[in-house]
Design a protein around this motif. Structure first.
Motif, PDB file in Angstrom:
ATOM      1  N   ALA A 160       5.042 -17.208   8.624  1.00 40.80           N
ATOM      2  CA  ALA A 160       4.531 -15.890   9.004  1.00 40.80           C
ATOM      3  C   ALA A 160       4.601 -14.933   7.825  1.00 40.80           C
ATOM      4  N   VAL A 161       3.562 -14.090   7.703  1.00 40.44           N
ATOM      5  CA  VAL A 161       3.477 -13.137   6.605  1.00 40.44           C
ATOM      6  C   VAL A 161       3.328 -11.732   7.179  1.00 40.44           C
ATOM      7  N   LYS A 162       4.078 -10.799   6.600  1.00 43.65           N
ATOM      8  CA  LYS A 162       3.992  -9.403   7.029  1.00 43.65           C
ATOM      9  C   LYS A 162       3.763  -8.522   5.811  1.00 43.65           C
ATOM     10  N   ARG A 163       2.789  -7.647   5.947  1.00 45.21           N
ATOM     11  CA  ARG A 163       2.548  -6.681   4.872  1.00 45.21           C
ATOM     12  C   ARG A 163       3.576  -5.560   4.994  1.00 45.21           C
ATOM     13  N   ILE A 164       4.257  -5.274   3.862  1.00 46.36           N
ATOM     14  CA  ILE A 164       5.365  -4.331   3.881  1.00 46.36           C
ATOM     15  C   ILE A 164       4.935  -2.932   3.459  1.00 46.36           C
ATOM     16  N   THR A 165       4.057  -2.848   2.469  1.00 46.22           N
ATOM     17  CA  THR A 165       3.650  -1.538   1.945  1.00 46.22           C
ATOM     18  C   THR A 165       2.197  -1.254   2.261  1.00 46.22           C
ATOM     19  N   GLN A 166       1.877   0.033   2.312  1.00 41.82           N
ATOM     20  CA  GLN A 166       0.499   0.487   2.478  1.00 41.82           C
ATOM     21  C   GLN A 166       0.174   1.403   1.306  1.00 41.82           C
ATOM     22  N   ILE A 167      -0.312   0.786   0.222  1.00 44.74           N
ATOM     23  CA  ILE A 167      -0.660   1.544  -0.981  1.00 44.74           C
ATOM     24  C   ILE A 167      -2.150   1.390  -1.218  1.00 44.74           C
ATOM     25  N   SER A 168      -2.820   2.501  -1.424  1.00 45.56           N
ATOM     26  CA  SER A 168      -4.258   2.508  -1.694  1.00 45.56           C
ATOM     27  C   SER A 168      -4.496   3.197  -3.032  1.00 45.56           C
ATOM     28  N   THR A 169      -5.387   2.640  -3.833  1.00 47.55           N
ATOM     29  CA  THR A 169      -5.689   3.253  -5.126  1.00 47.55           C
ATOM     30  C   THR A 169      -6.714   4.373  -5.001  1.00 47.55           C
ATOM     31  N   GLY A 170      -7.167   4.644  -3.791  1.00 44.68           N
ATOM     32  CA  GLY A 170      -8.132   5.719  -3.600  1.00 44.68           C
ATOM     33  C   GLY A 170      -7.469   7.078  -3.481  1.00 44.68           C
ATOM     34  N   ASN A 171      -8.274   8.061  -3.082  1.00 47.17           N
ATOM     35  CA  ASN A 171      -7.772   9.409  -2.851  1.00 47.17           C
ATOM     36  C   ASN A 171      -7.498   9.608  -1.368  1.00 47.17           C
ATOM     37  N   ALA A 172      -6.504  10.395  -1.077  1.00 43.72           N
ATOM     38  CA  ALA A 172      -6.170  10.671   0.315  1.00 43.72           C
ATOM     39  C   ALA A 172      -7.337  11.400   0.976  1.00 43.72           C
ATOM     40  N   PRO A 173      -7.678  11.046   2.221  1.00 35.00           N
ATOM     41  CA  PRO A 173      -8.767  11.757   2.920  1.00 35.00           C
ATOM     42  C   PRO A 173      -8.392  13.219   3.138  1.00 35.00           C
ATOM     43  N   SER A 174      -9.417  14.070   3.096  1.00 36.88           N
ATOM     44  CA  SER A 174      -9.152  15.502   3.263  1.00 36.88           C
ATOM     45  C   SER A 174      -8.567  15.802   4.631  1.00 36.88           C
ATOM     46  N   ASN A 175      -8.998  15.047   5.640  1.00 38.72           N
ATOM     47  CA  ASN A 175      -8.439  15.206   6.980  1.00 38.72           C
ATOM     48  C   ASN A 175      -8.096  13.820   7.494  1.00 38.72           C
ATOM     49  N   PRO A 176      -6.826  13.439   7.398  1.00 40.66           N
ATOM     50  CA  PRO A 176      -6.432  12.073   7.772  1.00 40.66           C
ATOM     51  C   PRO A 176      -6.793  11.719   9.207  1.00 40.66           C
ATOM     52  N   ASN A 177      -6.918  12.711  10.107  1.00 43.11           N
ATOM     53  CA  ASN A 177      -7.213  12.426  11.505  1.00 43.11           C
ATOM     54  C   ASN A 177      -8.699  12.175  11.748  1.00 43.11           C
TER      55      ASN A 177
END
Length: 791
Positions: A160-177
């Motif tokens: 079983a494999v689990k992703r531990i981190t959530q890292i994105s090389t993009g820019n944060a959305p202006s409105n995350p919702n």
């Protein structure tokens, strides 16, 4: 009389030549080194401790191949088949704590688990894309790895494999919702294309399946994502307890690279080779992020608690009119290095001016640094085991997760230290006027193994020492250099040993101080053995400031002595050549034998800045290259005159790279001492050399122009009186050909006519072609014979 004068000249010439002869010649010693024989390198052990592998070439092939010797047949040297060599390859391998299991990467997408005690292996993960950096966690049922710039954890028992981190090389959305739907309607052309072309349709379906698989491996906490804003995270790692992750972000400088024209490129056109920037450029900046996996947050290591961040270097006293801005110096970070249990971490910080190194505990919950050790040097931080800007050198944890170890020049020599991170108590495990190299902890975690120069600066021996310090037990006995590879079961030593006049051979020894070394290879060719290579005497002479300067001396037979001397200046600055092992300058060593045969006295000096003699010797050239390093050459010349019967009007000097630089300074600033010199691949203006090396010694040219002005030969060219040979490769990407082009123009403008320049169109900094070596050294020999010997 007119008849007898030519005859007398011929007799005199015959008399000189009858003395000045050697069985050696420049052409013979500058051939492809294979004529000397085959000498082992890169020794390493099999995991079962039964086989020694090493690079070797007894069959005179175009290059070395992998060979092996097994302990049950030590007299049999066997070439390793390509299949066996491939089977030995382990990419990105790491071990468990007991070192009886190993994981590694195959094909860029598979993790293999190898049971070393049983000799078995199996695939434990086949991944859908490239992965890297597999590591056992503290609970060795779990293995972390990096893929797609994120960290994953594999449960080895279940797969079983689990992703531990959530890292994105993009820019944060202006409105995350406000998340847009990823599903979009297909246009007419796309729909028709997928209907018509089955392969394209199948590929898209596979892409969708891969995406769905990746989404399935996302951690349950998908609400948090850290956006890097276009920067690529590097050095991702997971703490052994899986509580924290860390990563680095680099801000590359916009330094201008230099161009080196290649006039003999295969294309027939002149092509530009990219090369390094020049000194004074902006270094790359680093940030280290801590990813708290429990709190779903990322924060960065703060350096504001490091003591002395605002301290200014002493050299600024030479610029009293300069207005100084009081601000924190910028630092580069290395780490974090997690403790074995994962509960703690340490970081190394280096100031950009390299005058400070801090080792600090990292508060994993806040990113703050708690200082444990500060090493300050008004010259620059360096030395064995000290590391560089983005290298930790010798740095780690003891198994108890309470003590850290590192090397420091605090005492004036590089030694091994411990610090208790709880009490901040520091202790030196080694001490004395010698240096420590490559320490590591034994398999049972009760001892250190290390190499030191305790016996003599010109020898290296292998030792064992209790983990918390104590008496060192010397395990090697052969005079010279002992480069040891310890078998995995720690019962045997494979030793690459050499002596002053004997190249490297492979030896085997039981891991006991009194055991006898057994020679396994005999690499010298019959032609090489036919000449009686000299064992140069190591001497020390007194410099003008009272220092005892080490040197190698080659003295001719009395009946051949011609009263002339040649001083050789090794390169690299921080390098040792006065020692009792086979020199990396083996061509020069053979040339010195030839010169001695011809009646010359040859002196080879470990001048100020050479390695092997501690911090003060290393930094003796700070802010003045061509100062003590040059006066050591002139004091060496005086020693030859006073003690070896050398004629003061018959002294030459030569060297390459840093040695070429010193040769130029010698002829330009000490013309009464040196009559002739050969400057090879020389730095002529330090403002044109690279940043990492030069800024340490001379600071930045815009900050410390005084240091550059008094250290660069081009400013002293008017002092040339003797005979100068300049030799340089035209595709030198280290010391650029531009250096000698600029100097030659200066010599032309000064009206100097007692110099010549030889250029080598196909050579980089280190020459490769035997024809180039031969041509260069024939010119050097001609220079000395024609200018130092009586006509």
């Amino acid at each position: 009389m007119r008849i007898h004068l030519p005859l007398l000249a011929i007799l005199l010439l015959w008399s000189v030549e009858s003395i000045a002869q050697s069985t050696l010649s420049v052409e013979s010693i500058m051939r492809d080194p294979k004529w000397m024989g085959s000498f082992p390198s890169g020794a390493r052990w099999s995991e079962d401790s039964n086989t020694i592998y090493f690079n070797y070439n007894p069959d005179d092939n175009p290059a070395d191949s992998l060979y092996k010797i097994t302990l049950d047949q030590p007299a049999l040297i066997q070439k390793v088949s390509l299949a066996e060599e491939k089977s030995l390859s382990r990419s990105q391998a790491s071990f468990n704590q007991a070192k009886d299991q190993r994981i590694y990467v195959e094909n860029g997408r598979e993790i293999w688990l190898e049971n070393l005690s049983k000799g078995s292996k199996k695939v434990i993960l086949e991944w859908h894309t490239r992965l890297s950096n597999p590591n056992f966690l503290a609970d060795e049922n779990f293995i972390s790895f990096v893929s797609e710039q994120n960290i994953f954890v594999l449960t080895s028992a279940t797969g079983a494999v689990k992703r531990i981190t959530q890292i994105s090389t993009g820019n944060a959305p202006s409105n995350p919702n406000d998340k847009k739907s990823e599903k979009t309607e297909k246009g007419f052309l796309e729909s028709e294309n997928l209907k018509l072309l089955e392969v394209v349709n199948e590929r898209q379906k596979k892409d969708e399946l891969r995406k769905a698989y990746r989404e399935a491996t996302r951690s349950e906490s998908d609400d948090f994502t850290y956006y890097t804003g276009g920067k690529n995270p590097a050095n991702l790692q997971l703490s052994p307890d899986a509580r924290f992750a860390s990563f680095s972000l680099y801000s590359s400088s916009s330094n201008k690279n230099t161009k080196v024209p290649d006039y003999v490129a295969a294309s027939g056109y002149t092509e530009d080779l990219n090369s390094r920037p020049k000194v004074g450029t902006n270094p790359t900046k680093t940030e280290i992020g801590i990813y708290d996996l429990t709190r779903d947050t990322v924060y960065f290591i703060s350096t504001e608690n490091l003591p002395g961040l605002k301290d200014q270097p002493d050299y600024l006293a030479d610029y009293p009119d300069r207005e100084l801005e009081e601000k924190d110096r910028e630092v580069a970070l290395f780490g974090p290095v997690f403790s074995p249990d994962g509960s703690k971490a340490i970081v190394q910080a280096r100031s950009f001016d390299n005058k400070d190194r801090w080792i600090a505990e990292l508060d994993l919950l806040t990113g703050e640094l708690i200082p444990l050790d500060r090493q300050r040097d008004e010259a620059w931080i360096a030395g064995p085991g000290i590391g560089w800007t983005f290298s930790g050198g010798t740095l780690g944890w003891l198994p108890d997760s309470e003590h850290i170890y590192f090397q420091s020049e605090e005492s004036g020599y590089s030694h091994l230290y411990l610090v208790n991170v709880a009490t901040k108590e520091k202790s030196a495990l080694t001490q004395g006027e010698f240096e420590v190299f490559d320490p590591f902890i034994s398999k049972d975690q009760k001892s250190w193994y290390l190499t030191t120069s305790e016996v003599d600066p010109g020898e290296r021996h292998f030792y064992k020492m209790p983990l918390m310090g104590g008496k060192m037990e010397r395990l090697t006995s052969m005079t010279g250099n002992n480069e040891v590879r310890l078998s995995p079961d720690e019962k045997k030593l494979a030793i690459l040993h050499s002596y002053s006049n004997r190249p490297t051979e492979l030896f085997l020894k039981d891991n006991k101080a009194k055991a006898q070394e057994v020679q396994l290879t005999q690499g010298q060719s019959e032609e090489f053995k036919a000449y009686s290579w000299r064992d140069p005497e190591i001497i020390r002479f007194e410099a003008r400031d009272g220092a005892n300067v080490p040197a190698r001396i080659y003295t001719p037979d009395p009946e051949k002595k011609n009263g002339a001397a040649v001083i050789f200046v090794h390169g690299a600055g921080y390098l040792q050549n006065v020692h009792k092992w086979w020199s990396s300058y083996f061509r020069e060593y053979m040339f010195h034998n030839l010169l001695t045969d011809l009646g010359y006295t040859v002196l080879d000096i470990d001048y100020r800045a050479s390695a092997g003699y501690g911090r003060d010797w290393r930094t003796g050239i700070y802010r003045h290259m061509g100062g003590k390093d040059l006066s050591d050459q002139t004091d060496g010349a005086k020693h030859l005159i006073d003690n070896y019967g050398v004629d003061p009007d018959k002294i030459g000097i030569y060297g390459g790279s840093y040695g070429g630089f010193i040769t130029l300074m010698a002829l330009f600033t000490e013309p009464d001492v040196f009559k002739s010199g050969a400057a090879l691949r020389s730095v002529t203006d330090w403002a044109h050399y690279n940043h990492g090396y030069t800024s340490n010694i001379l600071n930045n040219p815009e900050d410390d122009p005084i240091a550059y002005r008094r250290s660069s030969p081009i400013y002293f060219a008017e002092g040339l009186q003797g005979n100068l040979l300049i030799a340089h490769g035209m595709v030198d990407v280290n010391v650029h050909f531009q250096d000698v082009v600029r100097l030659s123009q200066r010599l032309i403008e000064l009206g100097k006519d007692n110099w010549e320049m030889a250029v080598y169109p196909v050579e980089d900094h280190g020459f490769v072609e035997p024809s180039s070596w031969t041509d260069e050294y024939k010119r050097i020999l001609k220079l000395f014979n024609s200018t130092l010997l009586d006509e």
